[in-house]
Design a protein around this motif. Structure first.
Motif, mmCIF file in Angstrom:
data_model
loop_
_atom_site.group_PDB
_atom_site.id
_atom_site.type_symbol
_atom_site.label_atom_id
_atom_site.label_comp_id
_atom_site.label_asym_id
_atom_site.label_seq_id
_atom_site.Cartn_x
_atom_site.Cartn_y
_atom_site.Cartn_z
ATOM 1 N N THR A 1 42.420 40.690 66.703
ATOM 2 C CA THR A 1 41.060 40.476 66.221
ATOM 3 C C THR A 1 40.207 41.733 66.360
ATOM 4 O O THR A 1 39.327 41.983 65.533
ATOM 5 C CB THR A 1 40.397 39.324 66.986
ATOM 6 O OG1 THR A 1 40.460 39.592 68.389
ATOM 7 C CG2 THR A 1 41.109 38.003 66.704
ATOM 8 N N LYS B 1 40.795 43.857 63.402
ATOM 9 C CA LYS B 1 40.098 43.375 62.215
ATOM 10 C C LYS B 1 38.631 43.772 62.253
ATOM 11 O O LYS B 1 38.067 44.245 61.257
ATOM 12 C CB LYS B 1 40.226 41.857 62.087
ATOM 13 C CG LYS B 1 39.585 41.306 60.823
ATOM 14 C CD LYS B 1 39.767 39.809 60.708
ATOM 15 C CE LYS B 1 39.183 39.286 59.403
ATOM 16 N NZ LYS B 1 39.302 37.807 59.293
ATOM 17 N N GLY C 1 46.276 37.767 51.438
ATOM 18 C CA GLY C 1 45.335 36.829 52.052
ATOM 19 C C GLY C 1 44.426 37.516 53.052
ATOM 20 O O GLY C 1 43.206 37.278 53.071
ATOM 21 N N LEU C 2 45.007 38.358 53.895
ATOM 22 C CA LEU C 2 44.195 39.101 54.870
ATOM 23 C C LEU C 2 43.254 40.058 54.158
ATOM 24 O O LEU C 2 42.084 40.205 54.549
ATOM 25 C CB LEU C 2 45.104 39.850 55.836
ATOM 26 C CG LEU C 2 44.420 40.701 56.906
ATOM 27 C CD1 LEU C 2 43.470 39.862 57.753
ATOM 28 C CD2 LEU C 2 45.458 41.398 57.781
ATOM 29 N N GLU D 1 40.329 38.090 52.915
ATOM 30 C CA GLU D 1 39.439 37.741 54.032
ATOM 31 C C GLU D 1 38.532 38.908 54.397
ATOM 32 O O GLU D 1 37.328 38.732 54.622
ATOM 33 C CB GLU D 1 40.270 37.365 55.263
ATOM 34 C CG GLU D 1 40.921 36.006 55.228
ATOM 35 C CD GLU D 1 41.726 35.770 56.499
ATOM 36 O OE1 GLU D 1 41.410 36.398 57.537
ATOM 37 O OE2 GLU D 1 42.666 34.968 56.458
ATOM 38 N N ALA E 1 35.864 39.590 51.791
ATOM 39 C CA ALA E 1 34.789 38.600 51.887
ATOM 40 C C ALA E 1 33.890 38.874 53.088
ATOM 41 O O ALA E 1 32.663 38.721 53.011
ATOM 42 C CB ALA E 1 35.393 37.198 51.994
ATOM 43 N N GLU E 2 34.475 39.290 54.201
ATOM 44 C CA GLU E 2 33.687 39.544 55.414
ATOM 45 C C GLU E 2 32.796 40.765 55.263
ATOM 46 O O GLU E 2 31.638 40.765 55.682
ATOM 47 C CB GLU E 2 34.620 39.693 56.616
ATOM 48 C CG GLU E 2 33.902 39.695 57.945
ATOM 49 C CD GLU E 2 34.825 39.492 59.126
ATOM 50 O OE1 GLU E 2 34.451 39.920 60.242
ATOM 51 O OE2 GLU E 2 35.916 38.910 58.940
#
Length: 251
Positions: free
Chosen positions: A111, A114, A152-153, A156, A159-160
């Protein structure tokens, strides 16, 4: 359909200015590269102006390649290096008129990685609102332990960050190895795709054989309304010049 020569692989044995001229001579519509930094940006721009070709994109530096680095922007302890690499790439893109910069994530997990990647991408997008920032999922065979390892990642993260100039580089070669279902993923992800690349699977050769039928894939891309050049990022056989016959069939 238009095609862009990826000069990281095509004519890679030549200096970048000569590779750009070679791409023009055989009829490519644009060029893109990996790491052009050994050639001054002004010299690259001069050859682009000479040939009339646009530079579609370039990558941020990988870091210490001998130590195994493959990008920096998801590495929590190397934020300053990552942002310096972003600044360098954006400066080179501005001089050369390049429309996109691929920000390389690097080898990392978790995390915190990310969060670091998101922060660095937000920085890149803010620093260059006129340039598209690209992120690219890479497969584990060619890029072991690479942080960004699925579409997919990537979706994500896009979008973030929530920046209009952050897009996905959709390399059909990598996506086929990671996940398959290439054309459905193209259909679903098209609104966040900023560039498309192709090569045969699994050998990364001329895109006229292997697991993916590019006669179908390219036709579907055209049907979806894609009108920008497709990046041709394949490895020519040693000593061979890039094969243009397959491109003639798809134009």
């Amino acid at each position: 359909m238009k095609f862009s020569a990826n000069l990281g692989f095509l004519w890679a044995d030549r200096p970048l200015p000569d590779a750009i001229r070679a791409a023009k001579a055989v009829g490519f519509d644009a060029v893109e590269c990996h790491w052009p930094y050994d050639v001054p940006a002004e010299e690259t721009r001069s050859v682009l102006d000479e040939t009339g070709l646009a530079m579609l994109g370039l990558n941020t530096r990988r870091g210490d390649v001998e130590a195994g680095d493959n990008g920096l922007s998801a590495l929590c302890h190397r934020r300053e290096e990552a942002r310096a690499a972003i600044d360098e790439a954006l400066a080179y893109a501005r001089v050369t008129g390049s429309s996109a910069v691929h920000v390389m994530a690097g080898k990392s997990r978790g995390t915190a990685s990310k969060s670091t990647f998101v922060d660095n991408l937000a920085y890149a997008c803010e620093q260059a609102k006129e340039i598209t920032i690209l992120i690219e999922p890479l497969n584990p065979h060619n890029a072991p332990d690479y942080y960004l390892n699925s579409t997919g990642l990537a979706a994500e993260i896009i979008a973030e960050v929530n920046a209009p100039n952050l897009k996905m580089m959709f390399d059909c070669y990598h996506v086929q190895i990671i996940e398959g279902d290439v054309t459905r993923r193209l259909e679903t992800l098209l609104p966040i795709i900023g560039h498309i690349q192709i090569a045969s699977v699994p050998d990364r050769g001329v895109p006229d054989h292997g697991e993916l039928d590019y006669s179908y894939v390219l036709k579907r891309i055209h049907e979806l309304g894609w009108d920008r050049p497709i990046g041709v990022e394949y490895l020519p056989d040693e000593g061979e010049q890039p094969d243009m016959l397959w491109i003639a069939r798809h134009r």
